[in-house]
Write a protein that holds these residues in place. Sequence first.
Motif, mmCIF file in Angstrom:
data_model
loop_
_atom_site.group_PDB
_atom_site.id
_atom_site.type_symbol
_atom_site.label_atom_id
_atom_site.label_comp_id
_atom_site.label_asym_id
_atom_site.label_seq_id
_atom_site.Cartn_x
_atom_site.Cartn_y
_atom_site.Cartn_z
ATOM 1 N N UNK A 119 27.773 -40.058 -71.948
ATOM 2 C CA UNK A 119 28.964 -40.363 -71.161
ATOM 3 C C UNK A 119 28.883 -41.733 -70.492
ATOM 4 N N UNK A 120 27.668 -42.222 -70.270
ATOM 5 C CA UNK A 120 27.506 -43.469 -69.518
ATOM 6 C C UNK A 120 27.048 -44.651 -70.375
ATOM 7 N N UNK A 121 26.722 -44.418 -71.649
ATOM 8 C CA UNK A 121 26.134 -45.480 -72.459
ATOM 9 C C UNK A 121 27.087 -46.656 -72.649
ATOM 10 N N UNK A 122 28.379 -46.386 -72.761
ATOM 11 C CA UNK A 122 29.343 -47.475 -72.957
ATOM 12 C C UNK A 122 29.365 -48.401 -71.739
ATOM 13 N N UNK A 123 29.405 -47.809 -70.543
ATOM 14 C CA UNK A 123 29.406 -48.605 -69.313
ATOM 15 C C UNK A 123 28.089 -49.363 -69.174
ATOM 16 N N UNK A 124 26.994 -48.660 -69.404
ATOM 17 C CA UNK A 124 25.657 -49.257 -69.275
ATOM 18 C C UNK A 124 25.503 -50.467 -70.203
ATOM 19 N N UNK A 125 25.834 -50.285 -71.471
ATOM 20 C CA UNK A 125 25.661 -51.351 -72.455
ATOM 21 C C UNK A 125 26.586 -52.531 -72.178
ATOM 22 N N UNK A 126 27.826 -52.241 -71.807
ATOM 23 C CA UNK A 126 28.769 -53.329 -71.532
ATOM 24 C C UNK A 126 28.325 -54.141 -70.323
ATOM 25 N N UNK A 127 27.783 -53.476 -69.315
ATOM 26 C CA UNK A 127 27.299 -54.194 -68.127
ATOM 27 C C UNK A 127 26.093 -55.058 -68.484
ATOM 28 N N UNK A 128 25.125 -54.490 -69.202
ATOM 29 C CA UNK A 128 23.912 -55.232 -69.553
ATOM 30 C C UNK A 128 24.238 -56.452 -70.410
ATOM 31 N N UNK A 129 24.999 -56.251 -71.491
ATOM 32 C CA UNK A 129 25.327 -57.369 -72.368
ATOM 33 C C UNK A 129 26.268 -58.356 -71.680
ATOM 34 N N UNK A 130 27.164 -57.839 -70.834
ATOM 35 C CA UNK A 130 28.063 -58.721 -70.104
ATOM 36 C C UNK A 130 27.317 -59.600 -69.119
ATOM 37 N N UNK A 131 26.396 -59.021 -68.374
ATOM 38 C CA UNK A 131 25.588 -59.796 -67.424
ATOM 39 C C UNK A 131 24.750 -60.831 -68.160
ATOM 40 N N UNK A 132 24.149 -60.425 -69.270
ATOM 41 C CA UNK A 132 23.330 -61.350 -70.064
ATOM 42 C C UNK A 132 24.166 -62.538 -70.552
ATOM 43 N N UNK A 133 25.320 -62.264 -71.151
ATOM 44 C CA UNK A 133 26.163 -63.336 -71.702
ATOM 45 C C UNK A 133 26.689 -64.253 -70.616
ATOM 46 N N UNK A 134 27.192 -63.670 -69.531
ATOM 47 C CA UNK A 134 27.783 -64.481 -68.471
ATOM 48 C C UNK A 134 26.731 -65.292 -67.715
ATOM 49 N N UNK A 135 25.523 -64.742 -67.587
ATOM 50 C CA UNK A 135 24.444 -65.504 -66.949
ATOM 51 C C UNK A 135 24.066 -66.701 -67.808
ATOM 52 N N UNK A 136 24.011 -66.495 -69.122
ATOM 53 C CA UNK A 136 23.744 -67.617 -70.024
ATOM 54 C C UNK A 136 24.811 -68.695 -69.904
ATOM 55 N N UNK A 137 26.078 -68.271 -69.884
ATOM 56 C CA UNK A 137 27.180 -69.223 -69.774
ATOM 57 C C UNK A 137 27.118 -69.991 -68.450
ATOM 58 N N UNK A 138 26.792 -69.273 -67.380
ATOM 59 C CA UNK A 138 26.689 -69.919 -66.073
ATOM 60 C C UNK A 138 25.564 -70.948 -66.053
#
Length: 278
Positions: free
Chosen positions: A39-58
């Motif tokens: 039930x939580x894997x979609x939220x978990x994965x989107x947060x992890x990959x989102x944080x990773x990508x946005x931190x790289x961009x920043x």
Amino acid sequence: LQTRLQAGQGYGNTLNCVLTVYRNESVAGFFKGMSFPLASIAVYSSVVFGVFSNTQRLLSQLRHGDLARAPVLADVAIASMVAGFVSVGIGTPVDLVKIRLQMQTQPYIEANINPKPTVPGFPVYRGPIHCFRTVLQKEGIAGIYRGMGAMLLRDVPGYCLYFIPYTFFCDWITPDGSISPNPSSVWLAGGVAGAISWGTATPMDVVKSRLQADGVYLNKYKGTLDCILQSYQNEGLKVFFRGITINAVRGFPMSSAMFLGYELSLKAMKRDQTETNP
């Protein structure tokens, strides 16, 4: 199987664990505690990959003034560590509930330890919501985040060994002149990265599993360091490599699918943006 091997009693090896679980609990035993992670894997994965990508961009923006610039190794490492820190906030309660549900029928054979009133071998929790509510009521927020220290020690370096090998292998496999890696390159690089990450994370994964399983019937460990010391004194160095085969084997297909979905989603979003803003 991984949780049973790392925190359970009486399992000699992976095959013995498989046969014991099937004999005692049938096929349903292999799927205990899965509803909460699913039930939580979609939220978990989107947060992890989102944080990773946005931190790289920043970091690319701050260092080079260009969001589209390819990140250097240091940027990937920092973004991986940030993603690891953030993942623990979401992942610790989910893992705790999963492990408690998986371990609640396991017998504890320990000397000089007084178990809680609940009888070992009989279910303590009726389901994931009941488990979460019970732990929160009896142990508070600290109980929900039990094992957080071990999970930080697992996930912060673990995500470095997840995203860095993926980036390296993708660059290595992708033919020269290609704008982006093809799906087969992503699939292979993601699988190799997952196997490396989960294999090397196994020692702290063992500690985390033991801390989170601890508390169903008894409280044996005072914290991460105490768990490490007791486990080493009682079972030797080999205890920290329990479940390494399962971790490495499951890491390949799981991470292949994760990275492939991530890259395909990015391509689809970029294509939509291009079509919307020609």
